[in-house]
Scaffold this motif. Structure first.
Motif, PDB file in Angstrom:
ATOM      1  N   GLY A  35      11.892 -10.328   4.642  1.00 38.51           N
ATOM      2  CA  GLY A  35      11.075  -9.270   4.052  1.00 38.51           C
ATOM      3  C   GLY A  35      11.726  -7.899   4.147  1.00 38.51           C
ATOM      4  O   GLY A  35      11.467  -7.023   3.324  1.00 38.51           O
ATOM      5  N   LEU A  36      12.585  -7.710   5.131  1.00 37.51           N
ATOM      6  CA  LEU A  36      13.265  -6.413   5.277  1.00 37.51           C
ATOM      7  C   LEU A  36      14.030  -6.047   4.007  1.00 37.51           C
ATOM      8  O   LEU A  36      14.101  -4.882   3.618  1.00 37.51           O
ATOM      9  N   THR A  37      14.592  -7.074   3.377  1.00 40.40           N
ATOM     10  CA  THR A  37      15.442  -6.807   2.212  1.00 40.40           C
ATOM     11  C   THR A  37      14.620  -6.402   0.989  1.00 40.40           C
ATOM     12  O   THR A  37      15.167  -5.933   0.000  1.00 40.40           O
ATOM     13  N   THR A  38      13.310  -6.625   1.046  1.00 40.04           N
ATOM     14  CA  THR A  38      12.443  -6.167  -0.050  1.00 40.04           C
ATOM     15  C   THR A  38      11.808  -4.828   0.306  1.00 40.04           C
ATOM     16  O   THR A  38      11.642  -3.966  -0.558  1.00 40.04           O
ATOM     17  N   ILE A  39      11.463  -4.674   1.576  1.00 39.63           N
ATOM     18  CA  ILE A  39      10.854  -3.395   1.985  1.00 39.63           C
ATOM     19  C   ILE A  39      11.863  -2.259   1.756  1.00 39.63           C
ATOM     20  O   ILE A  39      11.512  -1.204   1.219  1.00 39.63           O
ATOM     21  N   ALA A  40      13.118  -2.502   2.127  1.00 42.09           N
ATOM     22  CA  ALA A  40      14.106  -1.411   2.045  1.00 42.09           C
ATOM     23  C   ALA A  40      14.205  -0.813   0.640  1.00 42.09           C
ATOM     24  O   ALA A  40      14.079   0.400   0.487  1.00 42.09           O
ATOM     25  N   PRO A  41      14.386  -1.600  -0.393  1.00 43.70           N
ATOM     26  CA  PRO A  41      14.519  -0.953  -1.699  1.00 43.70           C
ATOM     27  C   PRO A  41      13.201  -0.523  -2.338  1.00 43.70           C
ATOM     28  O   PRO A  41      13.188   0.337  -3.215  1.00 43.70           O
ATOM     29  N   PHE A  42      12.087  -1.133  -1.934  1.00 42.98           N
ATOM     30  CA  PHE A  42      10.846  -0.886  -2.668  1.00 42.98           C
ATOM     31  C   PHE A  42       9.839   0.015  -1.942  1.00 42.98           C
ATOM     32  O   PHE A  42       8.867   0.453  -2.555  1.00 42.98           O
ATOM     33  N   ALA A  43      10.016   0.249  -0.653  1.00 40.17           N
ATOM     34  CA  ALA A  43       9.012   1.053   0.059  1.00 40.17           C
ATOM     35  C   ALA A  43       8.959   2.457  -0.530  1.00 40.17           C
ATOM     36  O   ALA A  43       9.993   3.078  -0.760  1.00 40.17           O
ATOM     37  N   ALA A  44       7.751   2.934  -0.772  1.00 40.21           N
ATOM     38  CA  ALA A  44       7.602   4.268  -1.370  1.00 40.21           C
ATOM     39  C   ALA A  44       7.054   5.245  -0.340  1.00 40.21           C
ATOM     40  O   ALA A  44       6.474   4.846   0.664  1.00 40.21           O
ATOM     41  N   GLY A  45       7.245   6.501  -0.597  1.00 39.19           N
ATOM     42  CA  GLY A  45       6.733   7.528   0.312  1.00 39.19           C
ATOM     43  C   GLY A  45       7.473   7.493   1.642  1.00 39.19           C
ATOM     44  O   GLY A  45       8.497   6.841   1.797  1.00 39.19           O
ATOM     45  N   ASP A  46       6.939   8.201   2.600  1.00 38.75           N
ATOM     46  CA  ASP A  46       7.536   8.167   3.934  1.00 38.75           C
ATOM     47  C   ASP A  46       6.999   6.921   4.634  1.00 38.75           C
ATOM     48  O   ASP A  46       5.783   6.720   4.702  1.00 38.75           O
ATOM     49  N   PHE A  47       7.898   6.109   5.105  1.00 41.40           N
ATOM     50  CA  PHE A  47       7.514   4.772   5.573  1.00 41.40           C
ATOM     51  C   PHE A  47       8.144   4.550   6.945  1.00 41.40           C
ATOM     52  O   PHE A  47       9.358   4.547   7.092  1.00 41.40           O
TER      53      PHE A  47
ATOM     54  N   VAL B 234       0.820  -1.220   0.000  1.00 43.42           N
ATOM     55  CA  VAL B 234       0.000   0.000   0.000  1.00 43.42           C
ATOM     56  C   VAL B 234       0.851   1.266   0.000  1.00 43.42           C
ATOM     57  O   VAL B 234       0.341   2.346  -0.265  1.00 43.42           O
ATOM     58  N   SER B 235       2.141   1.111   0.250  1.00 45.84           N
ATOM     59  CA  SER B 235       2.984   2.315   0.297  1.00 45.84           C
ATOM     60  C   SER B 235       3.131   2.941  -1.087  1.00 45.84           C
ATOM     61  O   SER B 235       3.425   4.111  -1.213  1.00 45.84           O
ATOM     62  N   ALA B 236       2.897   2.150  -2.109  1.00 50.35           N
ATOM     63  CA  ALA B 236       3.167   2.632  -3.469  1.00 50.35           C
ATOM     64  C   ALA B 236       2.248   3.760  -3.913  1.00 50.35           C
ATOM     65  O   ALA B 236       2.432   4.314  -4.990  1.00 50.35           O
ATOM     66  N   ASP B 237       1.225   4.112  -3.118  1.00 48.62           N
ATOM     67  CA  ASP B 237       0.419   5.282  -3.510  1.00 48.62           C
ATOM     68  C   ASP B 237       1.122   6.571  -3.100  1.00 48.62           C
ATOM     69  O   ASP B 237       0.660   7.663  -3.377  1.00 48.62           O
ATOM     70  N   HIS B 238       2.223   6.378  -2.394  1.00 52.65           N
ATOM     71  CA  HIS B 238       3.116   7.488  -2.071  1.00 52.65           C
ATOM     72  C   HIS B 238       2.676   8.426  -0.980  1.00 52.65           C
ATOM     73  O   HIS B 238       3.300   9.451  -0.742  1.00 52.65           O
ATOM     74  N   THR B 239       1.579   8.115  -0.293  1.00 56.59           N
ATOM     75  CA  THR B 239       1.295   8.852   0.934  1.00 56.59           C
ATOM     76  C   THR B 239       2.050   8.128   2.044  1.00 56.59           C
ATOM     77  O   THR B 239       2.570   7.046   1.833  1.00 56.59           O
ATOM     78  N   SER B 240       2.078   8.695   3.251  1.00 57.22           N
ATOM     79  CA  SER B 240       2.884   8.094   4.322  1.00 57.22           C
ATOM     80  C   SER B 240       2.274   6.798   4.843  1.00 57.22           C
ATOM     81  O   SER B 240       1.057   6.654   4.885  1.00 57.22           O
ATOM     82  N   THR B 241       3.156   5.912   5.239  1.00 54.75           N
ATOM     83  CA  THR B 241       2.714   4.607   5.759  1.00 54.75           C
ATOM     84  C   THR B 241       3.361   4.356   7.113  1.00 54.75           C
ATOM     85  O   THR B 241       4.564   4.571   7.278  1.00 54.75           O
ATOM     86  N   ILE B 242       2.541   3.893   8.051  1.00 53.98           N
ATOM     87  CA  ILE B 242       3.071   3.444   9.347  1.00 53.98           C
ATOM     88  C   ILE B 242       2.789   1.961   9.461  1.00 53.98           C
ATOM     89  O   ILE B 242       1.654   1.515   9.226  1.00 53.98           O
TER      90      ILE B 242
END
Ligand SMILES: Cc1ncc(C[n+]2csc(CCOP(=O)(O)OP(=O)(O)O)c2C)c(N)n1
Length: 411
Positions: A267-279, A245-253
């Motif tokens: 999963g950390l190794t995928t979140i790190a390069p792909f997370a979008a927006g402020d995460f 859901v981060s890919a819509d580029h609004t902030s994610t908690i």
């Protein structure tokens, strides 16, 4: 009802000398006993259930003995691969007992995330060709069933399941109540997060009591957050829901747990390069599986911030006191980019913790409607950001390209 000590002795007498698994609340009394009485090296809690099958197989290869793997039936999904392609009689034929907590057992009311798995537990075991027996809450009968299962496992050189139909154990009180190393409580931290962030962020909550607490506290705060989703089941997967859901580029908690994070740590190794927006990946680390009885995790012995940094998280912070929490929260909501925040907390939760109203389909619809609305408002009010560039375009496949600036900072 079954006395945990007598069960442990009985298993021992029958030659079961190795125990591994991921805890389940139906067995919390037995597992607490095991935690306190197993001799060193005899009991290892693994990060996920599949790993316990592999560990138990290794034990069998070394000793020739029959190990026991315990799990909640929700962990069946995690063991299918190693069960079918490692322990199966058509592979390395490993005799073992699978002690399975049967949540959502037919006819018994249980939480939504347990209904389906409860219904398909037996069909799944049958499809996997795993012989199974239902355990009684009567000692003699239960001991006989265990003997039958051991004989079966030895004869067919295969895993054999023992289903725990409910809480069949007499309450066991821990000998040494664990000392609390940290003073912050989970509710206190969640309350502060709700207070300090704007409430417009998308928020994903991990499995277990964290989600239920967030739900209660958000309600107390007048439902400040509307864009939230509780990951009631799917332990360890909240991180990738948040990533999606981060890919819509609004902030994610993301409110994560130590047990859940460790369950699918890769999963950390995928979140790190792909997370979008402020995460904001916030781990509420109590060093235990508190929701199912408080059995320890590696949360306090592993360096979670170090792991996140090594996976590529650009900002990591460890919070251990109220002061540190307040200090971080004073600026966090306006911070940009990807953050890993480990907050060390004490054990425990309130006795009268409620459960979210409604059904999962409604939760999903509410979440989807809320984030669509958010997205529309966002795209019409924020100028200049235009089409977002997903972080995957920065990812070369061989690691993050060092000479490309982290564009999240400039978004
Ligand atoms: C695959 C799977 N295995 C086991 C469980 C049972 N379970 C539910 S919550 C939980 C503990 C989660 O621990 P953690 O993430 O540290 O959160 P805490 O309970 O401490 O808040 C477990 C083991 C599950 N839901 N799914």
């Amino acid at each position: 009802m079954i006395d945990s000590g007598r069960l442990y002795e009985n298993l021992h007498q029958k030659g079961i000398r190795f125990f591994s698994g991921v805890p389940d609340s139906l067995m919390k009394d037995f597992l607490q006993y095991l935690q306190e009485h197993a001799v060193p090296g005899e009991h290892i809690i693994t990060a996920n259930e599949g790993l316990a099958i592999a560990l138990a197989s290794g034990y069998h290869f070394r000793t020739g003995r029959i190990p026991l793997v315990y799990l909640q039936n929700s962990g069946l999904g995690n063991i299918i691969n190693p069960l079918s392609s490692l322990a199966d009689p058509e592979m390395y034929a490993v005799p073992m007992l699978l002690l399975i907590g049967w949540r959502g057992m037919s006819g018994k009311k249980d939480e939504p995330q347990h209904q389906k798995m409860g219904r398909i537990t037996i069909p799944m075991l049958e499809a996997m060709e795993v012989p199974y027996y239902l355990l009684s809450d009567q000692e003699e009968e239960l001991f006989d069933t265990i003997q039958t299962a051991i004989t079966k496992a030895a004869d067919c050189s295969c895993p054999v399941a023992l289903l725990v139909p409910g809480n069949i154990f007499t309450p066991y009180t821990a000998l040494n109540a664990e000392k609390d190393f940290f003073s912050l409580g989970r509710e206190e931290v969640i309350r502060e997060i709700i207070n300090r962030f704007s409430g417009t962020e998308k928020l994903i909550c991990t499995t277990g009591k964290t989600g239920r607490e967030f739900y209660e506290l958000n309600k107390e705060a007048g439902n400040k957050f509307t864009n939230y989703l509780l990951c009631a089941g799917a332990m360890g997967h909240a991180g990738h829901i948040a990533l999606g859901v981060s890919a819509d580029h609004t902030s994610t908690i993301l409110l994560d747990g130590d047990g859940a994070l460790l369950m699918h740590l890769g999963g950390l190794t995928t979140i790190a390069p792909f997370a979008a927006g402020d995460f904001f990946h916030i781990v509420l680390n109590n060093g235990q599986h508190e929701s199912v009885g408080g059995q320890p995790t590696a949360g306090f012995s592993a360096d979670l911030c170090g792991l996140a940094a090594a996976a590529g998280y650009s900002n990591t912070v460890l919070i251990q006191t109220d002061e540190e929490l307040k200090q971080w929260l004073a600026t966090a909501p306006s911070q940009k980019g990807l953050h890993f925040v480990e907050i060390r907390i004490k054990q425990g939760s309130r006795q009268n913790l409620g459960r979210p109203a409604g059904v999962p389909m409604e939760w999903k619809n509410d979440f989807m409607n809320a984030i669509q609305k958010n997205l529309i408002e966002y795209s019409t009010t924020i100028e200049g950001r235009g089409e977002f560039v997903p972080n995957q375009f920065l990812y070369s496949g061989q690691g993050r390209k060092k000479n490309i600036p982290d564009q999240r900072e400039s978004l």
